[in-house]
Design a protein around this motif. Structure first.
Motif, PDB file in Angstrom:
ATOM      1  N   GLN A 189      -8.675  66.903  -0.475  1.00  0.00           N
ATOM      2  CA  GLN A 189      -7.257  66.677  -0.671  1.00  0.00           C
ATOM      3  C   GLN A 189      -6.527  66.693   0.667  1.00  0.00           C
ATOM      4  O   GLN A 189      -6.857  67.491   1.553  1.00  0.00           O
ATOM      5  CB  GLN A 189      -6.665  67.740  -1.602  1.00  0.00           C
ATOM      6  CG  GLN A 189      -7.239  67.722  -3.010  1.00  0.00           C
ATOM      7  CD  GLN A 189      -6.691  68.841  -3.862  1.00  0.00           C
ATOM      8  OE1 GLN A 189      -6.262  69.864  -3.353  1.00  0.00           O
ATOM      9  NE2 GLN A 189      -6.722  68.641  -5.174  1.00  0.00           N
ATOM     10  N   ALA A 190      -5.523  65.816   0.816  1.00  0.00           N
ATOM     11  CA  ALA A 190      -4.777  65.709   2.063  1.00  0.00           C
ATOM     12  C   ALA A 190      -4.041  67.008   2.366  1.00  0.00           C
ATOM     13  O   ALA A 190      -3.457  67.631   1.481  1.00  0.00           O
ATOM     14  CB  ALA A 190      -3.789  64.551   1.982  1.00  0.00           C
ATOM     15  N   MET A 191      -4.077  67.411   3.631  1.00  0.00           N
ATOM     16  CA  MET A 191      -3.377  68.610   4.069  1.00  0.00           C
ATOM     17  C   MET A 191      -1.880  68.317   4.211  1.00  0.00           C
ATOM     18  O   MET A 191      -1.469  67.152   4.243  1.00  0.00           O
ATOM     19  CB  MET A 191      -3.962  69.080   5.399  1.00  0.00           C
ATOM     20  CG  MET A 191      -5.416  69.516   5.310  1.00  0.00           C
ATOM     21  SD  MET A 191      -5.624  71.057   4.406  1.00  0.00           S
ATOM     22  CE  MET A 191      -5.049  72.240   5.633  1.00  0.00           C
ATOM     23  N   PRO A 192      -1.029  69.367   4.292  1.00  0.00           N
ATOM     24  CA  PRO A 192       0.403  69.165   4.462  1.00  0.00           C
ATOM     25  C   PRO A 192       0.737  68.332   5.694  1.00  0.00           C
ATOM     26  O   PRO A 192      -0.077  68.171   6.604  1.00  0.00           O
ATOM     27  CB  PRO A 192       0.933  70.603   4.601  1.00  0.00           C
ATOM     28  CG  PRO A 192      -0.062  71.438   3.880  1.00  0.00           C
ATOM     29  CD  PRO A 192      -1.389  70.777   4.135  1.00  0.00           C
ATOM     30  N   ASP A 193       1.971  67.804   5.725  1.00  0.00           N
ATOM     31  CA  ASP A 193       2.346  66.828   6.741  1.00  0.00           C
ATOM     32  C   ASP A 193       2.286  67.376   8.165  1.00  0.00           C
ATOM     33  O   ASP A 193       2.093  66.603   9.104  1.00  0.00           O
ATOM     34  CB  ASP A 193       3.760  66.299   6.464  1.00  0.00           C
ATOM     35  CG  ASP A 193       4.081  65.097   7.356  1.00  0.00           C
ATOM     36  OD1 ASP A 193       3.394  64.054   7.219  1.00  0.00           O
ATOM     37  OD2 ASP A 193       4.984  65.213   8.211  1.00  0.00           O
ATOM     38  N   LYS A 194       2.453  68.686   8.345  1.00  0.00           N
ATOM     39  CA  LYS A 194       2.401  69.203   9.717  1.00  0.00           C
ATOM     40  C   LYS A 194       1.023  68.972  10.343  1.00  0.00           C
ATOM     41  O   LYS A 194       0.905  68.735  11.552  1.00  0.00           O
ATOM     42  CB  LYS A 194       2.778  70.679   9.761  1.00  0.00           C
ATOM     43  CG  LYS A 194       1.805  71.629   9.102  1.00  0.00           C
ATOM     44  CD  LYS A 194       2.264  73.074   9.296  1.00  0.00           C
ATOM     45  CE  LYS A 194       1.269  74.056   8.695  1.00  0.00           C
ATOM     46  NZ  LYS A 194       1.691  75.459   8.913  1.00  0.00           N
ATOM     47  N   TYR A 195      -0.024  69.011   9.511  1.00  0.00           N
ATOM     48  CA  TYR A 195      -1.366  68.713  10.009  1.00  0.00           C
ATOM     49  C   TYR A 195      -1.515  67.209  10.264  1.00  0.00           C
ATOM     50  O   TYR A 195      -2.115  66.795  11.264  1.00  0.00           O
ATOM     51  CB  TYR A 195      -2.422  69.185   9.004  1.00  0.00           C
ATOM     52  CG  TYR A 195      -2.399  70.663   8.751  1.00  0.00           C
ATOM     53  CD1 TYR A 195      -3.037  71.544   9.613  1.00  0.00           C
ATOM     54  CD2 TYR A 195      -1.745  71.195   7.645  1.00  0.00           C
ATOM     55  CE1 TYR A 195      -3.027  72.916   9.381  1.00  0.00           C
ATOM     56  CE2 TYR A 195      -1.718  72.556   7.406  1.00  0.00           C
ATOM     57  CZ  TYR A 195      -2.362  73.415   8.278  1.00  0.00           C
ATOM     58  OH  TYR A 195      -2.341  74.769   8.049  1.00  0.00           O
ATOM     59  N   GLN A 196      -0.970  66.410   9.352  1.00  0.00           N
ATOM     60  CA  GLN A 196      -1.046  64.957   9.523  1.00  0.00           C
ATOM     61  C   GLN A 196      -0.274  64.523  10.761  1.00  0.00           C
ATOM     62  O   GLN A 196      -0.695  63.611  11.487  1.00  0.00           O
ATOM     63  CB  GLN A 196      -0.494  64.242   8.279  1.00  0.00           C
ATOM     64  CG  GLN A 196      -1.064  64.705   6.945  1.00  0.00           C
ATOM     65  CD  GLN A 196      -2.575  64.567   6.850  1.00  0.00           C
ATOM     66  OE1 GLN A 196      -3.191  63.815   7.606  1.00  0.00           O
ATOM     67  NE2 GLN A 196      -3.181  65.287   5.916  1.00  0.00           N
ATOM     68  N   SER A 197       0.863  65.167  11.015  1.00  0.00           N
ATOM     69  CA  SER A 197       1.679  64.823  12.181  1.00  0.00           C
ATOM     70  C   SER A 197       0.900  65.051  13.472  1.00  0.00           C
ATOM     71  O   SER A 197       0.927  64.218  14.388  1.00  0.00           O
ATOM     72  CB  SER A 197       2.961  65.665  12.185  1.00  0.00           C
ATOM     73  OG  SER A 197       3.721  65.417  13.355  1.00  0.00           O
ATOM     74  N   TYR A 198       0.204  66.171  13.524  1.00  0.00           N
ATOM     75  CA  TYR A 198      -0.605  66.451  14.720  1.00  0.00           C
ATOM     76  C   TYR A 198      -1.702  65.404  14.892  1.00  0.00           C
ATOM     77  O   TYR A 198      -1.936  64.904  15.989  1.00  0.00           O
ATOM     78  CB  TYR A 198      -1.227  67.845  14.609  1.00  0.00           C
ATOM     79  CG  TYR A 198      -2.184  68.156  15.727  1.00  0.00           C
ATOM     80  CD1 TYR A 198      -1.722  68.563  16.970  1.00  0.00           C
ATOM     81  CD2 TYR A 198      -3.560  68.014  15.556  1.00  0.00           C
ATOM     82  CE1 TYR A 198      -2.591  68.831  18.007  1.00  0.00           C
ATOM     83  CE2 TYR A 198      -4.443  68.277  16.581  1.00  0.00           C
ATOM     84  CZ  TYR A 198      -3.949  68.685  17.809  1.00  0.00           C
ATOM     85  OH  TYR A 198      -4.819  68.928  18.836  1.00  0.00           O
ATOM     86  N   MET A 199      -2.368  65.054  13.790  1.00  0.00           N
ATOM     87  CA  MET A 199      -3.451  64.077  13.865  1.00  0.00           C
ATOM     88  C   MET A 199      -2.912  62.695  14.230  1.00  0.00           C
ATOM     89  O   MET A 199      -3.542  61.966  15.011  1.00  0.00           O
ATOM     90  CB  MET A 199      -4.200  64.030  12.530  1.00  0.00           C
ATOM     91  CG  MET A 199      -5.501  63.239  12.573  1.00  0.00           C
ATOM     92  SD  MET A 199      -6.693  63.969  13.738  1.00  0.00           S
ATOM     93  CE  MET A 199      -8.151  62.996  13.377  1.00  0.00           C
ATOM     94  N   ARG A 200      -1.765  62.312  13.687  1.00  0.00           N
ATOM     95  CA  ARG A 200      -1.159  61.014  14.041  1.00  0.00           C
ATOM     96  C   ARG A 200      -0.887  60.951  15.541  1.00  0.00           C
ATOM     97  O   ARG A 200      -1.199  59.954  16.202  1.00  0.00           O
ATOM     98  CB  ARG A 200       0.152  60.813  13.270  1.00  0.00           C
ATOM     99  CG  ARG A 200       0.005  60.538  11.798  1.00  0.00           C
ATOM    100  CD  ARG A 200       1.299  60.001  11.202  1.00  0.00           C
ATOM    101  NE  ARG A 200       2.402  60.935  11.317  1.00  0.00           N
ATOM    102  CZ  ARG A 200       2.747  61.803  10.382  1.00  0.00           C
ATOM    103  NH1 ARG A 200       2.058  61.863   9.243  1.00  0.00           N
ATOM    104  NH2 ARG A 200       3.777  62.618  10.547  1.00  0.00           N
ATOM    105  N   SER A 201      -0.298  62.004  16.055  1.00  0.00           N
ATOM    106  CA  SER A 201       0.016  62.053  17.484  1.00  0.00           C
ATOM    107  C   SER A 201      -1.252  61.999  18.329  1.00  0.00           C
ATOM    108  O   SER A 201      -1.304  61.296  19.343  1.00  0.00           O
ATOM    109  CB  SER A 201       0.800  63.333  17.789  1.00  0.00           C
ATOM    110  OG  SER A 201       1.006  63.480  19.173  1.00  0.00           O
ATOM    111  N   THR A 202      -2.277  62.728  17.911  1.00  0.00           N
ATOM    112  CA  THR A 202      -3.542  62.745  18.664  1.00  0.00           C
ATOM    113  C   THR A 202      -4.195  61.368  18.673  1.00  0.00           C
ATOM    114  O   THR A 202      -4.696  60.912  19.708  1.00  0.00           O
ATOM    115  CB  THR A 202      -4.505  63.779  18.055  1.00  0.00           C
ATOM    116  OG1 THR A 202      -3.884  65.073  18.065  1.00  0.00           O
ATOM    117  CG2 THR A 202      -5.806  63.852  18.843  1.00  0.00           C
ATOM    118  N   THR A 250      -4.684  59.055  21.997  1.00  0.00           N
ATOM    119  CA  THR A 250      -6.037  58.636  22.367  1.00  0.00           C
ATOM    120  C   THR A 250      -6.086  57.129  22.583  1.00  0.00           C
ATOM    121  O   THR A 250      -6.697  56.648  23.553  1.00  0.00           O
ATOM    122  CB  THR A 250      -7.041  59.045  21.275  1.00  0.00           C
ATOM    123  OG1 THR A 250      -6.933  60.455  21.046  1.00  0.00           O
ATOM    124  CG2 THR A 250      -8.461  58.717  21.693  1.00  0.00           C
ATOM    125  N   ALA A 251      -5.447  56.361  21.697  1.00  0.00           N
ATOM    126  CA  ALA A 251      -5.410  54.905  21.861  1.00  0.00           C
ATOM    127  C   ALA A 251      -4.630  54.519  23.115  1.00  0.00           C
ATOM    128  O   ALA A 251      -5.046  53.637  23.883  1.00  0.00           O
ATOM    129  CB  ALA A 251      -4.776  54.260  20.628  1.00  0.00           C
TER     130      ALA A 251
END
Length: 479
Positions: free
Chosen positions: A138-151, A155-156
């Motif tokens: 199950q997807a984690m809360p948005d604060k985790y997604q925000s960190y991953m989006r930024s990472t 990286t790109a």
């Protein structure tokens, strides 16, 4: 004639020197063109083991002055913290790093792949789906997604921009579009002709090539190097270090079961023959060998080791301090089993999904079976090893003292003190100590409370202690 010979000899020497020099030059050119390619695999879940092996591989590649590092990847992902560590090591590497995606680079694998300088994919492979999820998927809360989006975006972006000239105007385009990297995490991202909202982006090889996330399709490592323009090379493959091989060997379920047997067997033998030392030492060593590889592998957590140790302490208290088998003994046994069981499974935050329940049950059965085998085996071996005619027979007490032959379990000398008078050494409430004819005895008052230094008389002897009353003279004085 002699002069002609000298000229010919000189010409031959000069010709040989030129030939030798030309050969050395050709060898130098060939050596310069021959690249050292260092290859290592990431074909497992991204976790502590993958991060340890990455560090070892990078260290050896730098030591060998490798010209290129090639990661052979096939993973469904894993832990973000270790994927980020691998990503950072790749971005900071002074050696170019290529990745060959052999089927899968999902989630954490996509992050690692995007960090590499060049990406090659096998036909039928995929890259993407990097949404942060928990152990149940199950997807984690948005604060985790925000960190991953930024990472993912960062990286790109780290690969910079390409300069493109169109109709005399200079424009810049990201070599790897950061928005595409973000779309691999966030289903809300919309990119025209690439992905609609509500979907997490995953690329096939052709789609990845079209959007700048793959340099080419290859079906082998050699083909990857050929497409990358590396024609002459020496391929050096990573070999796991000694510690890695030991960890992989030690987490084998069969060996884990044997170590559990030694742990339990050592405790049993030490209880049977206190003071020998060797059984408990074997038990401690087995416990260290059991938990250490699981801890390095990221499976055994500190709290799991602590509850195992607490269980051992409670069991020892039950045996040595409060003999019997009560709350402490039961609690200790449960904690020992829990510590051994939970250390063998990934931490799932007490999530009772079906696959996690199966893993826990399998570990629990292994622990219980190993403990039963250890107990039964210990009982059998103790009879064999400590029998009167065995090698270790002198360590066990085999003489039998029967009551029919006059042997008793207490000192009967106090029976001769009946009728004797003495003094209370302590307050009797009603139990305490008395001294009679300079001998100290455990005593119990028949008159209730008796103060210290009161004169007493022994009236009977039972169950290893004397029973006393106050002397009559003392009683008359008090009235």
């Amino acid at each position: 004639m002699n002069h002609l010979h000298k000229i010919l000899l000189s010409f031959c020497i000069i010709l040989f020197s030129f030939s030798l020099h030309a050969q050395e030059t050709n060898d130098s050119i060939a050596k310069a063109n021959n690249k050292l390619v260092y290859k290592f695999d990431i074909k497992r879940e991204i976790g502590p083991a993958a991060w340890r092996q990455t560090k070892d591989a990078f260290r050896e590649a730098n030591k060998l002055n490798a010209d290129l590092i090639l990661i052979h990847m096939n993973t469904y992902g894993g832990m973000v913290i270790h994927a980020d560590s691998i990503r950072t090591a790749i971005l900071n590497s002074t050696i170019p790093i290529y990745v060959f995606i052999d089927n899968n680079a999902a989630s954490a694998g996509a992050l690692i792949s995007i960090a590499c300088d060049s990406i090659y994919m096998r036909s039928g492979a995929n890259i993407g789906a990097a949404t942060v999820v928990n152990q149940t998927g199950q997807a984690m809360p948005d604060k985790y997604q925000s960190y991953m989006r930024s990472t993912m975006r960062a990286t790109a972006e780290s690969h910079g921009k390409d300069t493109i000239v169109q109709k005399g105007d200079t424009i810049y385009k990201w070599r790897r579009d950061p928005l595409i990297a973000e779309a691999m995490v966030d289903p809300r991202t919309y990119i025209e002709n690439v992905i609609d909202t509500g979907k997490v982006l995953t690329f096939t090889p052709d789609e990845a090539i079209k959007n700048g996330y793959c340099e080419g399709i290859a079906n082998s490592v050699n083909e990857v190097l050929d497409k990358a323009g590396v024609k002459e090379y020496t391929l050096k493959s990573y070999e796991p270090s000694g510690i890695e091989k030991i960890v992989d060997f030690m987490i084998n379920p069969v060996l884990q079961g044997i170590l559990i047997m030694i742990i339990i067997g050592g405790i049993y033998f030490e209880l049977q023959t206190p003071g020998i030392g060797f059984p408990i030492l074997a038990s401690v060593v087995a416990a260290v060998l059991y938990f250490s590889p699981l801890y390095l592998e990221g499976m055994a957590e500190n709290w799991e080791i602590i509850i195992f140790a607490a269980g051992v302490i409670l069991l020892a208290i039950e045996i040595f301090v409060i003999p019997g088998f009560g709350v402490a003994g039961v609690s200790g046994t449960i904690l020992i089993i829990a510590g051994l069981t939970l250390s063998m499974v990934d931490n799932v935050a007490f999530d009772f999904e079906e696959r996690h329940i199966k893993a826990i049950v399998a570990s629990l059965l292994l622990v219980i079976f190993s403990m039963l085998v250890a107990i039964v085996g210990s009982i059998y071996l103790s009879k064999k090893l400590f029998s009167s005619n065995s090698l270790l027979g002198h360590l066990a007490l085999n003489t039998v003292e029967n009551t029919e032959e006059g042997y008793v379990g207490v000192d009967m000398a106090a029976r001769n003190m009946i009728g004797k008078k003495g003094l209370a050494m302590s307050v009797l409430r009603p139990s305490g100590k008395v001294i009679v004819e300079n001998q100290i005895y455990d005593a119990k008052s028949e008159d209730g409370f008796i103060d210290k230094n009161t004169k007493v008389e022994i009236i009977r002897f039972e169950t290893g202690q004397v029973y006393v009353i106050k002397e009559e003279d003392d009683e008359s004085d008090e009235t």
